[in-house]
Design a protein around this motif. Structure first.
Motif, PDB file in Angstrom:
ATOM      1  N   THR A   1      10.557  -0.327   4.991  1.00  0.00           N
ATOM      2  CA  THR A   1       9.349  -0.389   4.171  1.00  0.00           C
ATOM      3  C   THR A   1       9.541  -1.472   3.129  1.00  0.00           C
ATOM      4  OG1 THR A   1       8.954   1.975   4.480  1.00  0.00           O
ATOM      5  CG2 THR A   1       7.815   0.900   2.642  1.00  0.00           C
ATOM      6  N   ILE A   2       8.552  -2.346   3.009  1.00  0.00           N
ATOM      7  CA  ILE A   2       8.550  -3.412   2.015  1.00  0.00           C
ATOM      8  C   ILE A   2       7.585  -3.019   0.905  1.00  0.00           C
ATOM      9  CG2 ILE A   2       7.904  -5.838   1.600  1.00  0.00           C
ATOM     10  CD1 ILE A   2      10.429  -5.515   3.280  1.00  0.00           C
ATOM     11  N   PHE A   3       8.015  -3.192  -0.331  1.00  0.00           N
ATOM     12  CA  PHE A   3       7.164  -2.950  -1.498  1.00  0.00           C
ATOM     13  C   PHE A   3       6.783  -4.305  -2.065  1.00  0.00           C
ATOM     14  CE2 PHE A   3       9.927   0.638  -0.881  1.00  0.00           C
ATOM     15  CZ  PHE A   3       9.045   1.696  -0.935  1.00  0.00           C
ATOM     16  N   PHE A   4       5.476  -4.546  -2.214  1.00  0.00           N
ATOM     17  CA  PHE A   4       5.022  -5.866  -2.646  1.00  0.00           C
ATOM     18  C   PHE A   4       3.993  -5.767  -3.762  1.00  0.00           C
ATOM     19  CE2 PHE A   4       2.175  -4.546   0.705  1.00  0.00           C
ATOM     20  CZ  PHE A   4       0.931  -5.011   0.331  1.00  0.00           C
ATOM     21  N   HIS A   5       3.836  -6.874  -4.449  1.00  0.00           N
ATOM     22  CA  HIS A   5       2.938  -7.012  -5.586  1.00  0.00           C
ATOM     23  C   HIS A   5       1.513  -7.225  -5.089  1.00  0.00           C
ATOM     24  CE1 HIS A   5       1.157  -9.664  -8.748  1.00  0.00           C
ATOM     25  NE2 HIS A   5       1.691  -8.738  -9.504  1.00  0.00           N
ATOM     26  N   ALA A   6       0.555  -6.465  -5.619  1.00  0.00           N
ATOM     27  CA  ALA A   6      -0.851  -6.610  -5.220  1.00  0.00           C
ATOM     28  C   ALA A   6      -1.746  -6.509  -6.452  1.00  0.00           C
ATOM     29  CB  ALA A   6      -1.224  -5.517  -4.219  1.00  0.00           C
ATOM     30  N   ASP A   7      -2.856  -7.239  -6.411  1.00  0.00           N
ATOM     31  CA  ASP A   7      -3.854  -7.157  -7.477  1.00  0.00           C
ATOM     32  C   ASP A   7      -4.783  -5.983  -7.194  1.00  0.00           C
ATOM     33  OD1 ASP A   7      -2.954  -9.470  -8.789  1.00  0.00           O
ATOM     34  OD2 ASP A   7      -4.162 -10.746  -7.461  1.00  0.00           O
ATOM     35  N   LEU A   8      -5.200  -5.309  -8.253  1.00  0.00           N
ATOM     36  CA  LEU A   8      -6.209  -4.258  -8.100  1.00  0.00           C
ATOM     37  C   LEU A   8      -7.573  -4.898  -7.859  1.00  0.00           C
ATOM     38  CD1 LEU A   8      -5.150  -1.759 -10.891  1.00  0.00           C
ATOM     39  CD2 LEU A   8      -5.311  -1.256  -8.460  1.00  0.00           C
ATOM     40  N   GLN A   9      -8.441  -4.181  -7.173  1.00  0.00           N
ATOM     41  CA  GLN A   9      -9.784  -4.696  -6.910  1.00  0.00           C
ATOM     42  C   GLN A   9     -10.562  -4.834  -8.208  1.00  0.00           C
ATOM     43  OE1 GLN A   9     -11.266  -1.644  -4.300  1.00  0.00           O
ATOM     44  NE2 GLN A   9     -12.287  -0.566  -5.945  1.00  0.00           N
ATOM     45  N   ASP A  10     -11.550  -5.706  -8.207  1.00  0.00           N
ATOM     46  CA  ASP A  10     -12.409  -5.872  -9.370  1.00  0.00           C
ATOM     47  C   ASP A  10     -13.287  -4.641  -9.536  1.00  0.00           C
ATOM     48  OD1 ASP A  10     -11.479  -8.409  -9.968  1.00  0.00           O
ATOM     49  OD2 ASP A  10     -13.015  -9.404  -8.766  1.00  0.00           O
ATOM     50  N   GLY A  11     -13.510  -4.247 -10.777  1.00  0.00           N
ATOM     51  CA  GLY A  11     -14.404  -3.120 -11.037  1.00  0.00           C
ATOM     52  C   GLY A  11     -14.233  -2.614 -12.448  1.00  0.00           C
ATOM     53  N   ASP A  12     -15.165  -1.758 -12.843  1.00  0.00           N
ATOM     54  CA  ASP A  12     -15.156  -1.214 -14.195  1.00  0.00           C
ATOM     55  C   ASP A  12     -13.961  -0.299 -14.448  1.00  0.00           C
ATOM     56  OD1 ASP A  12     -17.492  -2.556 -14.790  1.00  0.00           O
ATOM     57  OD2 ASP A  12     -18.780  -0.846 -14.308  1.00  0.00           O
ATOM     58  N   ASN A  13     -13.442   0.327 -13.397  1.00  0.00           N
ATOM     59  CA  ASN A  13     -12.364   1.296 -13.560  1.00  0.00           C
ATOM     60  C   ASN A  13     -11.015   0.785 -13.076  1.00  0.00           C
ATOM     61  OD1 ASN A  13     -14.185   3.222 -14.570  1.00  0.00           O
ATOM     62  ND2 ASN A  13     -14.747   3.820 -12.509  1.00  0.00           N
ATOM     63  N   PHE A  14     -10.900  -0.523 -12.855  1.00  0.00           N
ATOM     64  CA  PHE A  14      -9.651  -1.104 -12.368  1.00  0.00           C
ATOM     65  C   PHE A  14      -9.260  -2.291 -13.217  1.00  0.00           C
ATOM     66  CE2 PHE A  14     -11.949   0.583  -8.708  1.00  0.00           C
ATOM     67  CZ  PHE A  14     -11.007   1.438  -8.156  1.00  0.00           C
ATOM     68  N   VAL A  15      -7.949  -2.401 -13.486  1.00  0.00           N
ATOM     69  CA  VAL A  15      -7.445  -3.567 -14.194  1.00  0.00           C
ATOM     70  C   VAL A  15      -5.960  -3.721 -13.870  1.00  0.00           C
ATOM     71  CG1 VAL A  15      -6.887  -2.301 -16.323  1.00  0.00           C
ATOM     72  CG2 VAL A  15      -7.379  -4.739 -16.436  1.00  0.00           C
ATOM     73  N   GLY A  16      -5.535  -4.956 -13.718  1.00  0.00           N
ATOM     74  CA  GLY A  16      -4.106  -5.205 -13.549  1.00  0.00           C
ATOM     75  C   GLY A  16      -3.629  -5.317 -12.114  1.00  0.00           C
ATOM     76  N   GLN A  17      -2.366  -4.915 -11.938  1.00  0.00           N
ATOM     77  CA  GLN A  17      -1.692  -5.079 -10.665  1.00  0.00           C
ATOM     78  C   GLN A  17      -0.916  -3.822 -10.312  1.00  0.00           C
ATOM     79  OE1 GLN A  17       0.504  -8.310 -12.192  1.00  0.00           O
ATOM     80  NE2 GLN A  17      -0.989  -9.836 -11.596  1.00  0.00           N
ATOM     81  N   VAL A  18      -0.570  -3.704  -9.025  1.00  0.00           N
ATOM     82  CA  VAL A  18       0.165  -2.538  -8.545  1.00  0.00           C
ATOM     83  C   VAL A  18       1.226  -2.980  -7.539  1.00  0.00           C
ATOM     84  CG1 VAL A  18      -1.761  -0.936  -8.843  1.00  0.00           C
ATOM     85  CG2 VAL A  18      -1.505  -2.130  -6.685  1.00  0.00           C
TER      86      VAL A  18
END
Length: 96
Positions: A28-45
């Motif tokens: 399993t690879i863990f990678f950096h992803a951006d959160l989707q645009d929206g009022d209830n989302f901000v940042g990265q995961v």
């Protein structure tokens, strides 16, 4: 459909053994992803994706993480839903 993309790999995990008489073997690879645009989302995961067997883990376990890599991905469908499969991962450099 095959395509290539750059990804920041945060880490990896190998899993191999037997459970209830059934063998399992994966990386399993863990990678950096951006959160989707929206009022209830901000940042990265950090997200995860399977990458074949534990033999793939052996290819990268000695590297310094996080690392930048070129990923070859394949999108496949069963007619109802689409799945993305990590086919190859080639480390390029450490992210800035």
């Amino acid at each position: 459909m095959l395509f290539k993309t750059q990804m920041v790999v945060l880490g990896a995990k190998s899993s191999k053994g037997e459970y209830n008489g059934r063998p399992y073997d994966s990386t399993t690879i863990f990678f950096h992803a951006d959160l989707q645009d929206g009022d209830n989302f901000v940042g990265q995961v950090g997200e995860q994706i399977k990458w074949g067997t534990s033999a793939n883990f052996e290819k990268i376990k000695h590297l310094d993480f996080p690392l930048q890599a070129e990923a070859t991905l394949e999108q496949v469908s069963n007619g109802k839903s689409m799945v993305t499969i990590l086919k190859d991962l080639v480390p390029t450099k450490k992210p800035a």
